[in-house]
Design a protein around this motif. Structure first.
Motif, mmCIF file in Angstrom:
data_model
loop_
_atom_site.group_PDB
_atom_site.id
_atom_site.type_symbol
_atom_site.label_atom_id
_atom_site.label_comp_id
_atom_site.label_asym_id
_atom_site.label_seq_id
_atom_site.Cartn_x
_atom_site.Cartn_y
_atom_site.Cartn_z
ATOM 1 N N ARG A 1 0.766 -1.126 -0.087
ATOM 2 C CA ARG A 1 -0.080 -0.022 -0.051
ATOM 3 C C ARG A 1 0.832 1.458 -0.002
ATOM 4 O O ARG A 1 0.422 2.225 -0.446
ATOM 5 N N ARG A 2 2.041 1.460 0.748
ATOM 6 C CA ARG A 2 2.721 2.320 0.820
ATOM 7 C C ARG A 2 3.570 2.607 -0.254
ATOM 8 O O ARG A 2 3.711 3.624 -1.158
ATOM 9 N N LEU A 3 3.933 1.580 -1.051
ATOM 10 C CA LEU A 3 4.523 1.532 -2.434
ATOM 11 C C LEU A 3 3.536 2.385 -3.441
ATOM 12 O O LEU A 3 3.986 3.039 -4.307
ATOM 13 N N GLU A 4 2.441 1.623 -3.314
ATOM 14 C CA GLU A 4 1.528 2.329 -4.299
ATOM 15 C C GLU A 4 1.047 3.623 -4.219
ATOM 16 O O GLU A 4 0.734 4.541 -5.021
ATOM 17 N N ALA A 5 0.894 4.201 -2.732
ATOM 18 C CA ALA A 5 1.042 5.545 -2.680
ATOM 19 C C ALA A 5 1.876 6.473 -3.219
ATOM 20 O O ALA A 5 1.518 7.631 -3.522
ATOM 21 N N HIS A 6 3.093 5.987 -2.710
ATOM 22 C CA HIS A 6 4.163 6.898 -3.272
ATOM 23 C C HIS A 6 4.200 7.034 -4.818
ATOM 24 O O HIS A 6 4.516 7.993 -5.365
ATOM 25 N N TYR A 7 3.938 5.952 -5.452
ATOM 26 C CA TYR A 7 3.786 5.802 -6.930
ATOM 27 C C TYR A 7 2.531 6.729 -7.147
ATOM 28 O O TYR A 7 3.028 7.606 -8.440
ATOM 29 N N LEU A 8 1.586 6.953 -7.061
ATOM 30 C CA LEU A 8 0.415 7.483 -7.263
ATOM 31 C C LEU A 8 0.895 9.048 -6.934
ATOM 32 O O LEU A 8 0.158 9.971 -7.698
ATOM 33 N N ALA A 9 1.705 9.305 -5.794
ATOM 34 C CA ALA A 9 1.711 10.540 -5.515
ATOM 35 C C ALA A 9 3.203 11.451 -6.571
ATOM 36 O O ALA A 9 3.292 12.625 -6.324
ATOM 37 N N GLY A 10 3.451 10.624 -7.380
ATOM 38 C CA GLY A 10 4.274 10.831 -8.506
ATOM 39 C C GLY A 10 5.845 10.788 -7.876
ATOM 40 O O GLY A 10 6.909 11.477 -8.566
ATOM 41 N N GLY A 11 6.088 10.059 -7.077
ATOM 42 C CA GLY A 11 7.369 9.736 -6.474
ATOM 43 C C GLY A 11 8.126 8.479 -7.114
ATOM 44 O O GLY A 11 7.637 7.855 -8.033
ATOM 45 N N ASN A 12 9.592 8.761 -7.085
ATOM 46 C CA ASN A 12 10.333 7.553 -7.731
ATOM 47 C C ASN A 12 10.595 6.481 -6.794
ATOM 48 O O ASN A 12 11.487 6.427 -5.899
ATOM 49 N N VAL A 13 9.768 5.377 -7.119
ATOM 50 C CA VAL A 13 9.734 4.210 -6.205
ATOM 51 C C VAL A 13 10.916 3.603 -6.169
ATOM 52 O O VAL A 13 11.856 3.374 -5.042
ATOM 53 N N MET A 14 11.715 3.295 -7.276
ATOM 54 C CA MET A 14 12.845 2.455 -7.382
ATOM 55 C C MET A 14 14.040 3.206 -6.611
ATOM 56 O O MET A 14 14.944 2.876 -6.125
ATOM 57 N N SER B 1 10.692 8.699 1.316
ATOM 58 C CA SER B 1 9.600 9.278 0.400
ATOM 59 C C SER B 1 9.233 10.617 0.645
ATOM 60 O O SER B 1 9.202 11.335 -0.523
ATOM 61 N N ALA B 2 9.530 11.211 1.760
ATOM 62 C CA ALA B 2 9.149 12.522 1.945
ATOM 63 C C ALA B 2 10.404 13.335 1.244
ATOM 64 O O ALA B 2 10.122 14.658 0.641
ATOM 65 N N ILE B 3 11.686 12.847 1.292
ATOM 66 C CA ILE B 3 12.694 13.551 0.751
ATOM 67 C C ILE B 3 12.314 13.536 -0.899
ATOM 68 O O ILE B 3 12.672 14.617 -1.505
ATOM 69 N N ASP B 4 11.950 12.302 -1.700
ATOM 70 C CA ASP B 4 11.842 12.307 -2.840
ATOM 71 C C ASP B 4 10.686 13.086 -3.362
ATOM 72 O O ASP B 4 10.994 13.720 -4.279
ATOM 73 N N LEU B 5 9.547 13.385 -2.658
ATOM 74 C CA LEU B 5 8.385 14.030 -2.911
ATOM 75 C C LEU B 5 8.912 15.721 -2.877
ATOM 76 O O LEU B 5 8.149 16.364 -3.564
ATOM 77 N N ALA B 6 9.642 15.908 -2.049
ATOM 78 C CA ALA B 6 10.197 17.287 -1.877
ATOM 79 C C ALA B 6 11.252 17.871 -3.194
ATOM 80 O O ALA B 6 11.650 18.882 -3.134
#
Length: 334
Positions: A98-111, A133-138
């Protein structure tokens, strides 16, 4: 006969309706079977890969990703990498699907996030999924940040690619210009990565400290003899406060002696003083000329008064003759 026919028609109608219902149910079941078979054959390979890697991803989750526009290949690969690296994939507190899906949908770089967490885990750097994930989304490159924490980064000061200058220019107290080029070794401060200042702030602070330390030196010879005094002064100021980096060392790469700025300033000051003196002398000369002209005007004025006075003498003598004052004086003398 009519009654018997009607009694037979009613069961036949019910049987036809029941047949239609059964046929519809069977068609729907066949359609659902086809849909399930389609998804099964499409995602079976991914599910089997996750199952063999103990990545805890169900086939239902893969089907759900299809409808939520999540790339299941990325999620499965990230989950498998996390499981094989020994990271927690607990559904409540770990790197869950679920966390991976949420980060992907938020536009983050999962890998990128997973690679960063694995690298931090190997280097024993505290970094959890939420922070990464917060650093990536920032908008920060979290993998580069972890790599910089492991392998410190060297920053040129000044940075010629940004400012166009290759050296910093500073002047010591005796007026000699020194041109300095330094290299700042930094490592990422992950705890300050969100909201912390970037490389530009580090370069600006280091440049300011270098100019200040050289400016406080009594002579440029002191700096040339002991260049590490600059590094000590700069490091003692704690320039990495509130930044995303921690300064490891500051090394003086090159020092060149420039112009004698003090002598040039003194020469410019002397020339300026000479110009001021010339202006004052010219002002005094103009005042003297003006005073001379005033005196000449007074002389001319006095001469005019003298001429007027001389013109009145004959008139006074004529008046004296008529009044007999001159004649009586001469008669008394005779």
């Amino acid at each position: 006969m009519l009654i018997r026919f009607e009694s037979l028609a009613a069961p036949l109608a019910q049987q036809s309706i029941t047949g239609y219902v059964i046929l519809a149910v069977c068609g729907f079941a066949a359609l659902m079977s086809l849909v399930l078979a389609f998804f099964f054959f499409r995602y079976f390979k991914l599910w089997f890969q996750a199952y063999m890697s103990v990545a805890d991803i169900s086939l239902v989750s893969l089907i759900r990703m299809h409808f939520t526009k999540v790339n299941p290949n990325i999620v499965v690969q990230a989950k498998v990498m996390s499981a094989q690296a020994g990271l927690s994939i607990d559904r409540n507190s770990g790197i869950s699907t679920r966390r991976l899906e949420a980060h992907y949908l938020a536009g983050g770089n999962v890998m990128n996030v997973i690679h960063a967490i694995i690298a931090a885990h190997r280097a024993e750097i505290p970094l959890d999924f939420d922070q990464a994930s917060a650093i990536d989304l920032a908008g920060r490159d979290v993998l580069d940040a972890v790599q910089t924490s492991v392998y410190p980064k060297v920053i040129d000061c000044p940075d010629s690619s940004r400012s166009g200058k290759t050296t910093l220019s500073a002047i010591s107290r005796n007026g000699i210009e020194l041109r300095v080029r330094t290299r700042v070794t930094v490592r990422t401060n992950i705890s300050q990565l969100i909201g912390g200042a970037t490389e530009d702030t580090i370069v600006a602070r280091v440049g300011e400290a270098i100019i200040s330390s050289i400016g406080s030196a009594s002579s440029h010879f002191d700096v040339l003899e002991n260049p590490d005094m600059i590094s000590k002064v700069v490091l003692s100021r704690g320039l990495d406060a509130q930044t995303a980096f921690q300064i490891v060392s500051i090394d003086i790469a090159d020092i060149d002696v420039g112009e004698n700025i003090g002598a040039r300033l003194q020469s410019d000051q002397a020339e300026a003083d000479m110009r001021v003196a010339r202006a004052e002398a010219e002002s005094r000369r103009a005042e003297a000329i003006a005073q001379e002209q005033q005196m000449k005007a007074k002389v001319t004025e006095n001469r005019s008064a003298l001429v007027l006075a001389e013109a009145e003498v004959p008139m006074a003598m004529a008046d004296a003759f008529r009044a007999g004052r001159i004649g009586s004086v001469t008669g008394g003398q005779g």
